[in-house]
Design an enzyme around this catalytic site. Sequence first.
Site, PDB file in Angstrom:
ATOM      1  N   GLU A  31      33.711  48.556 -10.596  1.00  0.00           N
ATOM      2  CA  GLU A  31      34.597  48.418 -10.959  1.00  0.00           C
ATOM      3  C   GLU A  31      35.418  47.085 -10.420  1.00  0.00           C
ATOM      4  OE1 GLU A  31      37.891  49.327 -14.337  1.00  0.00           O
ATOM      5  OE2 GLU A  31      36.086  50.057 -14.121  1.00  0.00           O
ATOM      6  N   HIS A  55      39.513  60.852  -6.732  1.00  0.00           N
ATOM      7  CA  HIS A  55      39.007  60.889  -8.055  1.00  0.00           C
ATOM      8  C   HIS A  55      37.623  61.078  -7.907  1.00  0.00           C
ATOM      9  CE1 HIS A  55      37.012  60.175 -11.689  1.00  0.00           C
ATOM     10  NE2 HIS A  55      37.924  59.732 -12.059  1.00  0.00           N
ATOM     11  N   GLU A 106      34.958  64.868  -9.239  1.00  0.00           N
ATOM     12  CA  GLU A 106      34.320  64.450  -9.503  1.00  0.00           C
ATOM     13  C   GLU A 106      32.739  64.131  -8.272  1.00  0.00           C
ATOM     14  OE1 GLU A 106      34.213  62.045 -13.171  1.00  0.00           O
ATOM     15  OE2 GLU A 106      35.976  62.792 -13.903  1.00  0.00           O
ATOM     16  N   VAL A 117      47.227  55.857  -8.435  1.00  0.00           N
ATOM     17  CA  VAL A 117      48.941  55.566  -9.640  1.00  0.00           C
ATOM     18  C   VAL A 117      48.993  57.512  -9.175  1.00  0.00           C
ATOM     19  CG1 VAL A 117      48.907  54.059 -11.072  1.00  0.00           C
ATOM     20  CG2 VAL A 117      47.018  56.239 -11.939  1.00  0.00           C
ATOM     21  N   HIS A 138      44.733  63.069 -13.515  1.00  0.00           N
ATOM     22  CA  HIS A 138      44.311  63.765 -12.281  1.00  0.00           C
ATOM     23  C   HIS A 138      45.379  65.273 -11.777  1.00  0.00           C
ATOM     24  CE1 HIS A 138      39.979  62.832 -13.311  1.00  0.00           C
ATOM     25  NE2 HIS A 138      40.122  61.498 -13.007  1.00  0.00           N
TER      26      HIS A 138
END
Length: 352
Positions: free
Chosen positions: A178, A235, A266, A294, A298
Amino acid sequence: MKRKMAVILAAAAAAAVLAGCSGKESASGTEAAVNLAEETEVAASERETLTEAAGEEQAGETDDQAENEEENYDTGDASLDNPRNQDGIGENELLAVSFGTSYNDSRRRTIGAIENALEEEFPEYSVRRGFTSQIIIDRVKSRDQIEIDNVTQALERAASNGVKRLVVQPTHLMNGLEYNDLVDEVAAYSDAFQEVTVGEPLLTSDEDFQKVIQAVVNSTAEYDDGQTAICLMGHGTEAESNQVYGKMQEMFKEAGYANYYVGTVEASPSLDDVMAAVKEGEYENVVLMPLMIVAGDHANNDMAGDEEGSWKRTFEDAGYQVTCILKGLGELEEIQQIFAEHAQAAMDSLSE
């Protein structure tokens, strides 16, 4: 007219300064942008095997989760948040780019708080917002009638407003897909401004890791009683950047915080890995906290949810007393300060 494109990349905390060209040398700026895009390009076939890397592990809410979120799910009052999409920017803009979240209260307390801290630190810059997740942008607009710029819209807004010096500071956790996509997109706009720079993500240098660890320790000090395991849920990504989680775990241990554990939703370390590590200790209690900017889907569901498979439910079924901290890293002042420091370094790269 002199133009300069400086992009601070996050490999070993090094800064790469790109391009300088006059009106007669506009081709060199274009060439620099093309070269940067080539350097950071990931093959399309590889990208298809990865998730949106998941809100790049940064926001804690994937596009699919935002899309599937129920319409009547209460995430707070969106009108309290400032979308920072105003015109009248002036010549200096500081564009804060985040993956985004549709959780209104968390967005205000994390992304909004980071933006406010940047505005306070750099009053000579107009702070604006850009999100990389179009699905989250569309969802917030449809549900709450709040319009948030995507990165292209934010860059177009800056150009049409006559911005000359543009500093882009991402709120990404790491230098992953990203972040690289953001660098590419900004590079494509390098000729629209006299000076452009992109700051580093949160976890870049060893000093960054140490500061983040200390911020987490400070925020959880009340739970550190010798009988509690404090577990952080990131994450995770299939990309190479996933190694930051293992590195953070090792640095927690090296700093003497053996009761802090790092896992991911994940990727690796997994919940099973964290559970196995916690069971090696003699803990009665477990505290769960997101290792994400944030506290979105999740954090609220995968971590703190009551359904089978959530981190909370899994630890409770194993006999632990569980406390969930629904607070994103962006709420911590120490984290906000790191982003301000990275923005300052980016600005310094433009100084002559």
